[in-house]
Design an enzyme around this catalytic site. Sequence first.
Site, PDB file in Angstrom:
ATOM      1  N   ARG A 119     -25.891  -4.054   5.886  1.00  0.00           N
ATOM      2  CA  ARG A 119     -25.410  -5.395   5.570  1.00  0.00           C
ATOM      3  C   ARG A 119     -25.663  -6.395   6.696  1.00  0.00           C
ATOM      4  O   ARG A 119     -25.526  -7.595   6.504  1.00  0.00           O
ATOM      5  CB  ARG A 119     -23.915  -5.341   5.240  1.00  0.00           C
ATOM      6  CG  ARG A 119     -23.557  -4.262   4.219  1.00  0.00           C
ATOM      7  CD  ARG A 119     -22.129  -4.353   3.760  1.00  0.00           C
ATOM      8  NE  ARG A 119     -22.026  -5.192   2.578  1.00  0.00           N
ATOM      9  CZ  ARG A 119     -20.866  -5.609   2.071  1.00  0.00           C
ATOM     10  NH1 ARG A 119     -19.736  -5.310   2.658  1.00  0.00           N
ATOM     11  NH2 ARG A 119     -20.859  -6.358   0.985  1.00  0.00           N
ATOM     12  N   LYS A 155       0.841  -1.188   0.000  1.00  0.00           N
ATOM     13  CA  LYS A 155       0.000   0.000   0.000  1.00  0.00           C
ATOM     14  C   LYS A 155       0.881   1.245   0.000  1.00  0.00           C
ATOM     15  O   LYS A 155       1.891   1.300   0.702  1.00  0.00           O
ATOM     16  CB  LYS A 155      -0.897   0.022   1.242  1.00  0.00           C
ATOM     17  CG  LYS A 155      -2.089  -0.908   1.193  1.00  0.00           C
ATOM     18  CD  LYS A 155      -2.945  -0.739   2.433  1.00  0.00           C
ATOM     19  CE  LYS A 155      -4.173  -1.633   2.392  1.00  0.00           C
ATOM     20  NZ  LYS A 155      -4.983  -1.501   3.628  1.00  0.00           N
ATOM     21  N   GLU A 180     -19.920  -7.367   8.878  1.00  0.00           N
ATOM     22  CA  GLU A 180     -20.956  -6.673   9.628  1.00  0.00           C
ATOM     23  C   GLU A 180     -21.961  -7.625  10.265  1.00  0.00           C
ATOM     24  O   GLU A 180     -22.409  -7.400  11.401  1.00  0.00           O
ATOM     25  CB  GLU A 180     -21.695  -5.691   8.708  1.00  0.00           C
ATOM     26  CG  GLU A 180     -20.847  -4.543   8.199  1.00  0.00           C
ATOM     27  CD  GLU A 180     -20.072  -4.871   6.939  1.00  0.00           C
ATOM     28  OE1 GLU A 180     -19.389  -3.965   6.406  1.00  0.00           O
ATOM     29  OE2 GLU A 180     -20.134  -6.033   6.475  1.00  0.00           O
TER      30      GLU A 180
END
Length: 629
Positions: free
Chosen positions: A399, A285, A371
Site C-alpha cells: 500500500r 470491543k 502505510e
Amino acid sequence: MTESSDQRWPLLESIDSSADLRQLPRSRLPELARQMRNYLLETVSMTGGHLAAGLGTVELTIALHYVYNTPADKLVWDVGHQTYPHKILTGRRQRMPSLRQKDGLSGFPKRTESEYDSFGTGHSSTSISAALGMSIAAKQNAADYKTVAIIGDGAMTGGMAFEALNNAGDSDADLLVILNDNDMSISPNVGGLSNHLTRLLSGQMYSTVREGGKKVLERMPSVWELARRTEEHVKGMVAPGTLFEELGFNYFGPIDGHDLNTLVPILRNLYQQKGPRFLHIVTQKGKGYFPAETDPSRYHGVGKFDTSTGEATGGTEIHQTFTATFSDWLCDMAAQDQRLIGITPAMREGSGLVEFSRKFPERYFDVGIAEQHAITLAAGMACNGLKPVVAIYSTFLQRGYDQLIHDVAMQNLPVLFAIDRAGIVGADGPTHTGAYDISYLRCIPNIVIMAPSDTAEARRMLTTGFLHNGPAAVRYPRGTSSGNPATKELTAIDFGKAECMRTGHSVALLVFGSLLSSARKVAELLDASVYNMRFIKPLDVNTIQQAAEHHDLLVTIEENAVAGGAGSAVNEWLLANGYRPFILNLGFPDTYIGQGTQAEMLAEWGLDADGMLEKIQNRLARMNTSNCQ
C-alpha cells in the site's frame, strides 16, 4: 459440537437468512443478540480467529439486516474481521466450525462465498470507496437498492477513507456511512440525550422541514448561512460531527451501538433519506465476554482457547518466532544507537513493537492505518540524521509502494524495512499472504533485499540492513524456524554473499530464505548441492556462476511468487551472461494462495520437502528423456 441438536440458541437456529430475521418481532432481537454472542464465542474458541471486533458488532449486524433488504441492499464491511455475526445471520451458521480452515469459511467477506458479501475485503479503509462506487452504479443502472459502508475508528485513520468521504460528500450519492467507534466511552447522560436527538434529527418530519427550509433560505444567502451555522452549533453541543458536515454529509450521532431499541428506529429513518448520510455509533470491543472487554488487543486475533478461562488451548511454540527475534533485535539496537526510530502502521502487537514502545516511547511512532504516511515519515526522518526502522507486513507494504520508490529509494535514504509475514500466513488467506514483496521490490534501484533462513540469520541481516547507508529490506515469515536460535550479538553478515551449505553432484539448490531446512532434506536424498543465497539484491553472481558451471540442473527455491521473484533474477543473470543451464524455479504459481495452515499450503503448492523432491525428479526425468533423444 452438534449444531442440529444444541438447544442453547433455539432462536438463532431458526434464522437461515436475513429474510427469516425480518420475520421476527423487534422484541425478540435482544434475545437473538444474546444467543449470537454466545454462539460466536464458542465457535471462535474452537477455530481461532478475530473475536473482539465481532463481539462488538452483534447488535449492529442484527439491526442492519433487520432494516435493510439484504442481499439486494449492499452492506460493505471495512477490513471484515468484524463480520462473523454477519456470516452467522446469512446462511453460514452451520459452517462456522470451518472458519479460516482449509476449504472452509473465509475470515473476511468474500464475494464468491455468499451473495450477502457484496465486496471482498481484508485490508483497511476501502469500504467507503467501494460503497460509493456501488451507489453510483445503482444510479447509472436505474437499480433500486441501498448501500451502506460500515467502518471502524481504526480504519478511519487510513487516508483512503477520507479521500472517499471527500468525494462522496461532494456528490448526490444515496449512501450511508456508519462509523463504528469502539475506542471511546459515552456517558449515560450524554448517550441518552444523543440517542434522543439523533432519533429526532433522522426522522422524516425534520428531514422534510430541513430540505424545504433550505430551498427557501438559499434565496436569502445571509439568512441561510445563519441557519446552517445554528444547526451545526446545536449538533456540536452533543456530537462531534462538524468535520463530516463540512465534507458534505448529514451527520447523526453518536448513539449507543448496543441498543437495538435505538438502532432499529434510527436506521429506518435513515433508510428513507437520500444523499450522503453519516451515522456515528459507539460500541465496545469484546462486548459480552469479560476477558475480551478488558483486553481487546489480546482478543483481536486469537488461537483456540478455553472460554471459561480465556487461556489458549493450542500447542506452545518451542522455537523463538521471527517476530520475537525482530522485537529483541530492535530493543538491543536501539540501546546501542540513539538514532534508531521504530515506526508501525497500527501493527504494534503483530509486528513485535510492544517491548520497544515501552522501553523507548519517545522513539516509537504508531501512525495509524496509514502505510503511505509511515514510509514518507521515515524518509523525512532519514533526511535529517535518524535511522528509521519501518516494521510492516509484506501485504501492507504494497500500500506504500509509490512512497517506497519515490520518497525512499530514489533519494537513497537509509530506511530499514522489517517485512513480517513474508510468504504463507495461514488462516488469514490470500488477502494477507506475503507472496509478492520480492517481485515488487527487486525492480527498484538502490534497495538491498535479504531473506533469512532462520532466526539467527534474521538478527544478523537486520543489523546488516540497519548499518547499510541506503534503503534495505529484510523479509521473514510468520512463525518459527527450525534452524539456529538467535543470539544477543549485533553482528552483520558478509554483504552480498551466499554460503555453500552442502556440496553434491548434478543438482544445485539455490535457496532464498525460509525453505532452506526443507531443501536440505531434499538435497540429502538427491546428493545435491545447497546454497543459502541470503541476498536477493544484490545477487551473489559468483555463486550462481559456480553453480551453473558445475551442475546439470539449477533449482531456485523461494516463498514468493515465481513471476518476477528471486528465481527470475537468477534466470535473467544467466541468460544475460550466456549461460544456458537447465533451470527449475520453485515458488508460488500465478494464482492466489488460499487459507489453511502454513504446512497445508506449502504441501498444496509443492513447497514442502516431498513436493520439492517430486518436482525436481520430474524435471530430471524430462532432462534424461531429452538427452536420450
